[in-house]
Design an enzyme around this catalytic site. Structure first.
Site, PDB file in Angstrom:
ATOM      1  N   LYS A 206      -0.699  -4.837   1.404  1.00 60.46           N
ATOM      2  CA  LYS A 206      -0.707  -6.053   0.582  1.00 60.46           C
ATOM      3  C   LYS A 206       0.717  -6.569   0.315  1.00 60.46           C
ATOM      4  O   LYS A 206       1.688  -5.836   0.391  1.00 60.46           O
ATOM      5  CB  LYS A 206      -1.502  -5.808  -0.703  1.00 60.46           C
ATOM      6  CG  LYS A 206      -3.004  -5.738  -0.336  1.00 60.46           C
ATOM      7  CD  LYS A 206      -3.961  -5.839  -1.478  1.00 60.46           C
ATOM      8  CE  LYS A 206      -5.381  -5.906  -0.901  1.00 60.46           C
ATOM      9  NZ  LYS A 206      -6.426  -5.663  -1.877  1.00 60.46           N
ATOM     10  N   ARG A 242      -9.048   2.030   0.046  1.00 58.01           N
ATOM     11  CA  ARG A 242      -9.416   1.153   1.168  1.00 58.01           C
ATOM     12  C   ARG A 242      -8.158   0.923   1.990  1.00 58.01           C
ATOM     13  O   ARG A 242      -7.225   0.292   1.508  1.00 58.01           O
ATOM     14  CB  ARG A 242      -9.967  -0.158   0.592  1.00 58.01           C
ATOM     15  CG  ARG A 242     -10.456  -1.153   1.617  1.00 58.01           C
ATOM     16  CD  ARG A 242     -10.942  -2.425   0.915  1.00 58.01           C
ATOM     17  NE  ARG A 242     -11.441  -3.389   1.879  1.00 58.01           N
ATOM     18  CZ  ARG A 242     -10.666  -4.223   2.578  1.00 58.01           C
ATOM     19  NH1 ARG A 242      -9.358  -4.218   2.404  1.00 58.01           N
ATOM     20  NH2 ARG A 242     -11.207  -5.065   3.432  1.00 58.01           N
TER      21      ARG A 242
HETATM   22  N1  HH2 Z   1      -8.950  -6.323  -0.297  1.00 54.72           N
HETATM   23  C1  HH2 Z   1      -9.199  -7.162   0.740  1.00 54.72           C
HETATM   24  C2  HH2 Z   1     -10.524  -7.426   1.135  1.00 54.72           C
HETATM   25  N2  HH2 Z   1     -11.562  -6.816   0.517  1.00 54.72           N
HETATM   26  N3  HH2 Z   1     -12.384  -5.342  -1.129  1.00 54.72           N
HETATM   27  C3  HH2 Z   1     -12.168  -4.507  -2.154  1.00 54.72           C
HETATM   28  N4  HH2 Z   1     -13.198  -3.912  -2.777  1.00 54.72           N
HETATM   29  N5  HH2 Z   1     -10.900  -4.243  -2.594  1.00 54.72           N
HETATM   30  C4  HH2 Z   1      -9.800  -4.816  -2.026  1.00 54.72           C
HETATM   31  O1  HH2 Z   1      -8.662  -4.542  -2.486  1.00 54.72           O
HETATM   32  C5  HH2 Z   1      -9.997  -5.710  -0.922  1.00 54.72           C
HETATM   33  C6  HH2 Z   1     -11.341  -5.960  -0.500  1.00 54.72           C
HETATM   34  C7  HH2 Z   1      -8.074  -7.835   1.437  1.00 54.72           C
HETATM   35  O2  HH2 Z   1      -7.637  -7.123   2.548  1.00 54.72           O
HETATM   36  P1  HH2 Z   1      -8.076  -7.366   4.075  1.00 54.72           P
HETATM   37  O3  HH2 Z   1      -9.515  -7.035   4.296  1.00 54.72           O
HETATM   38  O4  HH2 Z   1      -7.144  -6.584   4.914  1.00 54.72           O
HETATM   39  O5  HH2 Z   1      -7.818  -8.903   4.344  1.00 54.72           O
HETATM   40  P2  HH2 Z   1      -8.772 -10.194   4.404  1.00 54.72           P
HETATM   41  O6  HH2 Z   1      -9.432 -10.404   3.078  1.00 54.72           O
HETATM   42  O7  HH2 Z   1      -7.812 -11.303   4.767  1.00 54.72           O
HETATM   43  O8  HH2 Z   1      -9.814  -9.938   5.456  1.00 54.72           O
END
Ligand code: HH2
Length: 263
Positions: A206, A242
């Site tokens: 992040k 995660r």
């Molecule tokens: N962070 C992201 C997406 N989903 N779900 C939970 N429960 N907690 C989190 O911190 C979280 C999440 C963001 O990360 P990423 O999936 O890598 O990116 P994107 O939302 O752009 O797909």
């Protein structure tokens, strides 16, 4: 929890696992590297991401869930805010609904979670994905996030979700200033753990890591900070982290646990 985004535009790994072959190969890699759970998302939540129609999101995640389920018993979670996508994912073999809106996106969300009987992650977010980073405000970020999560857990229970199916997540980076909000929230993580539900923590790759590190380097250059966050979470008692980099995180957690056990 290993992250598998089947999106063209996720901030952390967008486009890399978008095709069905590449996505299944990445799922196999996450399992081989020691993931206990795989989180599959078909819509990016980053500010400015293109919204995905529900049939498209289902077409992205459901065949992949079915393909993983055909060859592995690993628990699968679906990262979606849409009840219809959660329903299709659970039918295909997912057992956890990871909802960054804490079941607030649709008027059907709470009832669908209760009906599906799956586990649910209720995550804190201030505002909406498109605008959440514009001007986040808190008087006391830890107390406000904890109060929100306690409130959403009670709403889920009132709607018929079993208490033991509920996970909470402070939502690092979701409607939070990189330094002024994410860092105190991480520092106060024990207040979220103290609510009595298993806590999921997502710090992997992040932006705040780049901000602390003083540079604007990309998501790929944040492994050290991601591991620091995972270890910090483990120390605070979170149940799962995660992460995108499973092998390195598993090793870090194993070494940390081995040292702790020897003391
Ligand atoms: N962070 C992201 C997406 N989903 N779900 C939970 N429960 N907690 C989190 O911190 C979280 C999440 C963001 O990360 P990423 O999936 O890598 O990116 P994107 O939302 O752009 O797909």
């Amino acid at each position: 929890m290993g992250v598998l985004n089947v999106t063209p535009d996720s901030f952390s790994d967008g486009g890399r696992h978008f095709g069905p072959e590449a996505a299944l190969a990445q799922a196999r890699r996450l399992i081989a590297e020691g993931a206990d759970l795989i989180d599959i998302g078909g819509e990016s939540t980053r500010p400015g991401a293109t919204p995905v129609p529900e049939d498209e999101e289902i077409a992205r995640v459901v065949p992949l869930i079915a393909a993983i389920r055909a060859e592995s018993a690993i628990p699968i979670s679906v990262d979606t805010m849409k009840p219809s996508v959660a329903r299709a994912a659970v039918a295909a073999g997912a057992s956890l609904w990871n909802d960054v809106t804490a079941l607030r996106h649709s008027p059907d969300s709470l009832a669908t979670a209760a009906e599906l009987g799956c586990e649910v992650v209720l995550m804190h977010m201030q505002g909406e994905p498109g605008t959440m980073q514009a001007e986040p405000r808190y008087d006391d970020v830890v107390a406000e996030v904890a109060a929100f999560l306690a409130d959403r857990a009670e709403a889920a229970v009132a709607a018929g979700v079993a208490r033991e199916k509920i996970w909470l997540d402070p939502g690092i980076g979701f409607g939070k200033h990189m330094i002024r909000h994410n860092l105190p929230l991480l520092a106060g993580l024990q207040a979220i753990v103290a609510l009595g539900f298993p806590v999921l923590l997502g710090v992997s790759r992040k932006s705040f890591i780049g901000a602390v590190d003083g540079g604007k380097r990309g998501a790929d250059a944040r492994l050290g900070g991601s591991i620091a966050g995972a270890l910090w979470g483990a120390r605070a008692g979170v149940a799962a982290v995660r992460v995108h980099d499973v092998r390195e995180t598993v090793q870090a957690l194993r070494v940390w646990a081995a040292i702790a056990a020897a003391g």
